[in-house]
Design a protein around this motif. Structure first.
Motif, mmCIF file in Angstrom:
data_model
loop_
_atom_site.group_PDB
_atom_site.id
_atom_site.type_symbol
_atom_site.label_atom_id
_atom_site.label_comp_id
_atom_site.label_asym_id
_atom_site.label_seq_id
_atom_site.Cartn_x
_atom_site.Cartn_y
_atom_site.Cartn_z
ATOM 1 N N ASP A 125 44.897 43.775 35.320
ATOM 2 C CA ASP A 125 45.505 42.792 34.427
ATOM 3 C C ASP A 125 47.010 42.660 34.699
ATOM 4 O O ASP A 125 47.556 41.545 34.660
ATOM 5 N N ILE A 141 47.458 40.598 37.879
ATOM 6 C CA ILE A 141 47.169 39.176 37.631
ATOM 7 C C ILE A 141 48.321 38.517 36.887
ATOM 8 O O ILE A 141 48.743 37.401 37.205
ATOM 9 N N GLU A 142 48.855 39.218 35.890
ATOM 10 C CA GLU A 142 49.963 38.659 35.119
ATOM 11 C C GLU A 142 51.198 38.464 35.986
ATOM 12 O O GLU A 142 51.894 37.449 35.876
ATOM 13 N N LYS A 202 50.454 35.648 38.668
ATOM 14 C CA LYS A 202 50.158 34.334 38.090
ATOM 15 C C LYS A 202 48.960 33.663 38.762
ATOM 16 O O LYS A 202 48.961 32.464 39.045
ATOM 17 N N VAL A 203 47.920 34.448 39.021
ATOM 18 C CA VAL A 203 46.664 33.912 39.537
ATOM 19 C C VAL A 203 45.586 34.137 38.482
ATOM 20 O O VAL A 203 45.811 34.771 37.455
ATOM 21 N N ASP A 204 44.396 33.605 38.751
ATOM 22 C CA ASP A 204 43.326 33.682 37.762
ATOM 23 C C ASP A 204 42.448 34.917 37.922
ATOM 24 O O ASP A 204 41.804 35.355 36.977
ATOM 25 N N ASP A 205 42.402 35.480 39.129
ATOM 26 C CA ASP A 205 41.484 36.589 39.384
ATOM 27 C C ASP A 205 42.053 37.475 40.483
ATOM 28 O O ASP A 205 42.823 37.007 41.334
ATOM 29 N N THR A 206 41.657 38.753 40.483
ATOM 30 C CA THR A 206 42.157 39.678 41.501
ATOM 31 C C THR A 206 41.689 39.312 42.906
ATOM 32 O O THR A 206 42.293 39.738 43.886
ATOM 33 N N ASP A 242 42.064 36.561 44.220
ATOM 34 C CA ASP A 242 43.086 35.681 44.776
ATOM 35 C C ASP A 242 44.375 36.426 45.119
ATOM 36 O O ASP A 242 45.334 35.816 45.601
#
Length: 346
Positions: free
Chosen positions: A48, A51-52, A55-59, A61
């Motif tokens: 988490d 990701i924060e 600034k992506v939606d999923d690990t 990426d």
């Protein structure tokens, strides 16, 4: 005229009473602050946080190595910004009177330094003769700055520079097409070299924790080799056991809290390794070994039910927290030995 008829020195009594109330209030406030600041930081989710930051939606990426680098940066940020901030270099109360949290910070800091060195010297380099990453060359020395400097420059200021350099590395890791792209090589030989350091750290902590009890022994081996013209053969092996010097009573809690801090930091680093080295761990069938290390460290961080670190003996009336901690760390160390062997296997 009797003594009771003499005028009483009431102004001075009022001042003393006021000073007593103020002193008591300050003492209570210091006690509350020291209790609050002594609370261990909660574990955080390394995925988490990555990701924060990215600034992506999923690990999926996130580039390989990003979770590991972000975990190191966040560990440092927790050290700097937890309740009370970084306490080891405090020059005023209540921090100057606290010893549990500074010991915890030392344990976490040593693990952070090892992991940052591994990133600079192994994970971010393709081979021994390749150039090191410029941001990591900046970040690592800052984390080795003296841990108890309160001014000119302060420890917090230097560590923050290390965090900033790690963030710069992570930005370049996300932009591999830039002028100076960052690299992360999740190879078995790189991981093996880092695990070697982890084994020594865990082994040292386990030994120091075990020394809190009487009748603790270490095994020493003396080997003699005889040379002949064709082959070296083992001539004699001499094995002895010697008792460890028992940890002084006033240092038992310091070593315990140092081990707690080291376990907390290493737990998050192993979770990051589990993500960024997933391919090689699956290929080597070592994912379960890393899980064993993670579970052992999670167990070592269970809540403490006593207001003080108990140091009972053997099967006596009171528990021995240090031996319990040593048991979990020894289990993690045994799994680390297996992981090293698996990574070193062709």
């Amino acid at each position: 005229m009797s003594e009771n008829d003499l005028p009483q020195n009431t102004p001075y009594k009022g001042i003393l009473w006021t000073l007593g109330v103020i002193g008591s209030a300050i003492l209570v406030l210091m006690l509350i602050l020291s209790t609050w600041w002594s609370q261990e930081p909660d574990p955080f989710n390394v995925y988490d946080e990555a990701i924060e930051r990215s600034k992506v939606d999923d690990t999926s990426d996130i580039p390989v190595g990003y979770v590991y680098a972000n975990t190191l940066a966040h560990i440092a940020e927790v050290l700097l910004h937890k309740p009370g901030g970084y306490i080891t270099n405090d020059a005023a109360p209540p921090g100057i009177f606290m010893d549990n949290m500074p010991s915890w910070e030392l344990g976490a800091l040593v693990i952070l330094r090892d992991a940052t060195t591994a990133l600079r010297n192994h994970f971010a380099r393709d081979q021994s003769q390749s150039a090191e990453d410029p941001d990591l060359a900046i970040a690592e020395p800052y984390f080795y700055y003296e841990r108890n400097s309160w001014a000119l420059p302060s420890t917090e200021a230097e560590y923050q520079k290390g965090v900033d350099a790690l963030h710069n590395y992570m930005i370049r890791l996300q932009k591999p097409t830039g002028k100076k792209p960052a690299r992360f090589y999740s190879r078995a030989d790189n991981l093996w070299q880092y695990v070697e350091i982890v084994i020594k750290r865990l082994g040292g902590l386990s030994t120091r924790l075990s020394a809190s009890s009487e009748h603790t022994y270490i095994r020493e081996m003396t080997v003699q080799i005889t040379e002949d013209s064709k082959v070296s053969r083992l001539k004699k092996e001499h094995v002895t056991t010697e008792p460890l010097t028992r940890t002084p009573w006033l240092e038992v809690d310091d070593i315990f809290w140092e081990a707690r801090g080291a376990s907390w930091a290493l737990l998050h680093i192993l979770k990051a390794i589990e993500h960024d080295f997933r391919a090689i761990l699956i290929d080597k069938r070592a994912m379960n070994t890393v899980d064993i290390m993670i579970r052992a460290l999670e167990n070592s961080l269970q809540p403490i039910m006593s207001p003080m670190i108990l140091n009972g003996s053997g099967f006596g009336l009171f528990a021995n927290y240090s031996l319990t901690m040593a048991n979990y760390i020894a289990r993690a160390n045994a799994a680390a030995l297996d992981l090293r062997d698996v990574m070193n296997r062709g």
